[in-house]
Write a protein that holds these residues in place. Sequence first.
Motif, PDB file in Angstrom:
ATOM      1  N   PHE A 195       0.871  -1.174   0.000  1.00 51.96           N
ATOM      2  CA  PHE A 195       0.000   0.000   0.000  1.00 51.96           C
ATOM      3  C   PHE A 195       0.912   1.230   0.000  1.00 51.96           C
ATOM      4  CE2 PHE A 195      -2.173  -3.524   1.919  1.00 51.96           C
ATOM      5  CZ  PHE A 195      -3.430  -3.501   1.333  1.00 51.96           C
ATOM      6  N   GLY A 196       1.422   1.568  -1.202  1.00 50.69           N
ATOM      7  CA  GLY A 196       2.415   2.622  -1.313  1.00 50.69           C
ATOM      8  C   GLY A 196       1.957   3.973  -0.804  1.00 50.69           C
ATOM      9  N   LYS A 197       0.653   4.200  -0.745  1.00 55.56           N
ATOM     10  CA  LYS A 197       0.163   5.476  -0.230  1.00 55.56           C
ATOM     11  C   LYS A 197       0.492   5.639   1.251  1.00 55.56           C
ATOM     12  CE  LYS A 197      -4.441   3.420   0.449  1.00 55.56           C
ATOM     13  NZ  LYS A 197      -5.852   3.449   0.007  1.00 55.56           N
ATOM     14  N   GLY A 198       0.891   4.548   1.898  1.00 54.84           N
ATOM     15  CA  GLY A 198       1.284   4.620   3.305  1.00 54.84           C
ATOM     16  C   GLY A 198       2.784   4.687   3.505  1.00 54.84           C
ATOM     17  N   ARG A 199       3.519   5.024   2.463  1.00 54.35           N
ATOM     18  CA  ARG A 199       4.983   4.994   2.546  1.00 54.35           C
ATOM     19  C   ARG A 199       5.537   6.001   3.545  1.00 54.35           C
ATOM     20  NH1 ARG A 199       7.124   9.190  -0.554  1.00 54.35           N
ATOM     21  NH2 ARG A 199       5.606  10.266  -1.858  1.00 54.35           N
ATOM     22  N   ASN A 200       4.785   7.053   3.840  1.00 56.22           N
ATOM     23  CA  ASN A 200       5.278   8.063   4.770  1.00 56.22           C
ATOM     24  C   ASN A 200       4.926   7.771   6.226  1.00 56.22           C
ATOM     25  OD1 ASN A 200       6.551   9.726   2.855  1.00 56.22           O
ATOM     26  ND2 ASN A 200       4.592  10.648   2.295  1.00 56.22           N
ATOM     27  N   ASP A 220      -0.697   7.062  11.650  1.00 57.16           N
ATOM     28  CA  ASP A 220      -0.776   6.418  10.337  1.00 57.16           C
ATOM     29  C   ASP A 220      -0.420   4.934  10.431  1.00 57.16           C
ATOM     30  OD1 ASP A 220      -1.520   8.757   9.182  1.00 57.16           O
ATOM     31  OD2 ASP A 220       0.407   9.182   8.228  1.00 57.16           O
ATOM     32  N   TYR A 224      -3.126   2.106   9.322  1.00 58.51           N
ATOM     33  CA  TYR A 224      -2.842   1.182   8.223  1.00 58.51           C
ATOM     34  C   TYR A 224      -2.798  -0.262   8.718  1.00 58.51           C
ATOM     35  CZ  TYR A 224      -1.967   4.580   4.526  1.00 58.51           C
ATOM     36  OH  TYR A 224      -2.124   5.550   3.565  1.00 58.51           O
TER      37      TYR A 224
END
Length: 339
Positions: A195-200, A220, A224
Amino acid sequence: MGYFTTRNTCIKGVVSGVPENTEDNLILDLIPEEEREPLVRHTGIRFRKIVEDKSLSIEEFFHPLVEKLLEELNWEKESIDVLICVTQNQHNAIPSVACKLHELLNLEEEVFCYDINSGCSGFVYGLYTVNQVLSGLSGNNARAVLCCGDISSFLTEETDKAVRPVFSDAVSVVGIEKRGLSDDSSDMYFNLETFGKGRNAIYAETGKDANTYMRLNGIDIFNYSVKYVPKNIEGLLDHFSIDKDDVGLCFFHQANKVINEAVRKKLSIPVEKTPYSLYDYGNTASASIPVTIGVVRERLNENSKEWTLLSGFGVGFSIASVVLKLNPEVCFPPFSLKL
């Protein structure tokens, strides 16, 4: 779709190691005294193992453990076909940790070597990768060593109250063997997702002193984990028609107690099926699953005929879960590494 099956391989040995130096969150000066006990209750973490010599490289930690694994399994170095290292602690950009470790071990030239840059989900991703490589080798028998772990203190700013009380240093090495004949005990079922949108949620940045440090967005990470990890595991069990009640032990990545308990409760898994290593070892990144396996090694024989679930999740945001029959011949609690 992230569902995969591997066959004809089994985990033969699990060996982990931690530094001798221990930090105790109950006497950690960074945290105000009145906040220390609530912190330990909240995270489940009291003790953390921290490397003191910052000049050491990750392959120097892997090296003695691989030697120990081979000795205990009675494997000759000449029998090793694959060496894969999962770590985010490359001391130098090049060459790979696996190549440097290959030299330290004096392995044969024909050994297949490379690194995987992965964190919390890395052990399960590494297991899948090793299985696939072994399955592609000619012949009925082959052996691999999977190394995983991080010296997280190298990426920790001492004044960071979010990171320092959580992360701990540890490495693990796992012996995996290809079998000549397939049976149910050699089947492994995976669900690998990103889930690349959670990379931060977990990332690294350069501090004022020009060093690179890990940063956390705690909310976050929690959101996630609780949203996606149960779905990943439920999808895995449903896709491969495995009843949750037939899973005897569940080894989760040791993120922290609040996150892990939220995931466990959402899945309605009994607490006695989910071992922890958090209190004594903290969050040990990609080594946390094998470290926990070693801590409760005596329970593996009792569970040998049931399914075991391993689920890693975190930095990326990446999730990797596998269901397998787990009963290694060699399995120890973490050794104290004297380097």
